[in-house]
Design a protein around this motif. Structure first.
Motif, PDB file in Angstrom:
ATOM      1  N   VAL A 159       1.353  26.001  65.975  1.00  0.00           N
ATOM      2  CA  VAL A 159       1.282  27.296  65.301  1.00  0.00           C
ATOM      3  C   VAL A 159       2.490  28.079  65.788  1.00  0.00           C
ATOM      4  N   THR A 160       3.402  28.422  64.874  1.00  0.00           N
ATOM      5  CA  THR A 160       4.664  29.031  65.276  1.00  0.00           C
ATOM      6  C   THR A 160       5.172  29.895  64.127  1.00  0.00           C
ATOM      7  N   SER A 161       6.474  30.115  64.088  1.00  0.00           N
ATOM      8  CA  SER A 161       7.067  30.878  62.987  1.00  0.00           C
ATOM      9  C   SER A 161       8.333  30.194  62.511  1.00  0.00           C
ATOM     10  N   ILE A 162       8.614  30.382  61.241  1.00  0.00           N
ATOM     11  CA  ILE A 162       9.852  29.915  60.629  1.00  0.00           C
ATOM     12  C   ILE A 162      10.412  31.088  59.839  1.00  0.00           C
ATOM     13  N   ALA A 163      11.653  31.452  60.135  1.00  0.00           N
ATOM     14  CA  ALA A 163      12.279  32.594  59.463  1.00  0.00           C
ATOM     15  C   ALA A 163      11.398  33.835  59.581  1.00  0.00           C
ATOM     16  N   HIS A 164      10.827  34.038  60.754  1.00  0.00           N
ATOM     17  CA  HIS A 164       9.972  35.186  61.069  1.00  0.00           C
ATOM     18  C   HIS A 164       8.674  35.199  60.265  1.00  0.00           C
ATOM     19  N   ILE A 165       8.288  34.067  59.742  1.00  0.00           N
ATOM     20  CA  ILE A 165       7.045  33.935  58.974  1.00  0.00           C
ATOM     21  C   ILE A 165       6.117  33.000  59.735  1.00  0.00           C
ATOM     22  N   GLY A 166       4.893  33.433  59.981  1.00  0.00           N
ATOM     23  CA  GLY A 166       3.940  32.608  60.701  1.00  0.00           C
ATOM     24  C   GLY A 166       3.551  31.376  59.898  1.00  0.00           C
ATOM     25  N   VAL A 167       3.578  30.215  60.547  1.00  0.00           N
ATOM     26  CA  VAL A 167       3.218  28.963  59.886  1.00  0.00           C
ATOM     27  C   VAL A 167       2.372  28.123  60.832  1.00  0.00           C
ATOM     28  N   GLN A 168       1.661  27.193  60.257  1.00  0.00           N
ATOM     29  CA  GLN A 168       0.976  26.144  61.003  1.00  0.00           C
ATOM     30  C   GLN A 168       1.458  24.829  60.408  1.00  0.00           C
ATOM     31  N   PHE A 169       1.921  23.913  61.247  1.00  0.00           N
ATOM     32  CA  PHE A 169       2.396  22.653  60.687  1.00  0.00           C
ATOM     33  C   PHE A 169       2.015  21.493  61.592  1.00  0.00           C
TER      34      PHE A 169
END
Length: 206
Positions: A159-169
């Motif tokens: 659970v992190t962020s990509i381009a300041h957007i929270g994501v789960q991958f």
């Protein structure tokens, strides 16, 4: 006596709208030399639900999910799948349940009553699968996590962020193939970053 005139009732056509509809365009994009290095598969129609274990009931939760649903509960930072059906760790005592269909976990709330809270997320998140020979390089542009196979391989989740957007991958296989879930309200912003980052490799949207 003539009947009074009536005003026709307007017809409103309501239909389900996919999370990526109007955002992602099917087909090939970006650099066109050779075969595309990235494949982006739009995961529409999936069933998603969050499961939050009640205090002191995690062992009961694991038993019920294994016995009644055939699901293995992964440890922290991991995902456990059987085909397209499985669980992804989200936080201590919390998991994301993933099913190929929206009806896949209809029985969960009743089965887990008193053991865990279950919240349907099928319409709340957008899901995309990232694969291809350049998939790891693409994600490394935006993920502040070491994606080297020795550190993050099949069955790992974050659970992190990509381009300041929270994501789960989570990583599905050694291809590598990754599934990424993002809040539906941020799907457009996330896609903007994704297609820009993938353009240099050439990418196909399916």
């Amino acid at each position: 006596m003539s009947e009074p005139a009536t005003t026709p009732t307007p017809a409103f056509l309501w239909r389900p709208r996919g999370a990526w509809e109007g955002i992602a365009k099917i087909g090939g994009h970006g650099a066109s030399a050779d075969a595309p290095g990235i494949r982006l598969t739009l995961r529409e129609g999936q069933g998603l639900a969050t499961i939050v274990a009640a205090d002191g009931r995690e062992a009961d939760l694991r038993a019920i999910l294994a016995e009644r649903f055939g699901l293995s509960v992964p440890e922290a930072g991991a995902a456990a799948f059987d085909g397209e059906r499985g669980l992804v760790w989200s936080a201590p005592g919390q998991w994301l349940a993933v099913s190929p269909t929206r009806q896949g976990f209809d029985a969960l709330p009743a089965a887990l009553q008193g053991v865990a809270a279950v919240t349907d997320q099928s319409d709340g998140r957008a899901l995309v699968r990232v694969s291809g020979p350049k998939a790891r390089t693409l994600l490394a542009k935006g993920v502040a996590i070491d994606l080297h196979p020795r550190a993050f391989g099949p069955g790992r989740a974050a659970v992190t962020s990509i381009a300041h957007i929270g994501v789960q991958f989570w990583q599905r296989d050694a291809g590598p193939t990754y599934d990424i879930a993002v809040a539906r309200s941020f799907a457009g912003s996330f896609w903007g970053w994704l297609e820009h980052a993938a353009a240099e490799f050439g990418y196909e949207v399916a």
